[in-house]
Design a protein around this motif. Sequence first.
Motif: not given
Length: 161
Positions: A151-159
Amino acid sequence: MKLTFSWLKEYLDSNASLEQICQKLTDIGLEVENVEDESKIYKEFSVAQIISAKPHPDSKKLKICQVQTFLQEDPLQVICGAKNAREGIKVAFAKIGSVIPANQMVIKKAKIAGFTSNGMLCSQSELNLGGDDEGIIEIDNKWPLGTKISEVYNINEAIID
């Protein structure tokens, strides 16, 4: 072709899960080769705060840190060799059982130079978040204890590939 799950959901009127969408893509003839879910990679890493950082009595490089986490009321002792480990800063904490993305090392309760360490304070390079390995990650005070590093680095994404 690579696309993010969130982008795909913008065009779909569905509450289906990532797994259900991938299965449906395969069912209609689009081969899903791989799904990289960044939130799963970073699920064990969270924001913690160094309450105290004292020099190790037998080492010039190590510090004995008391670290407040969201896991329990009492601080955890963590042995750290980073130059920037100091009282008051918020940091990226790896609890016991976490797997460090850069080298796949599993964090265990360990004795380091005679003192017990109950986790690890992480650098950007250890978490594959940048090349900075000169010290541990310092996190802005706006982030509460226990916030996931994803969440801090905004990397909650599935690719989806």
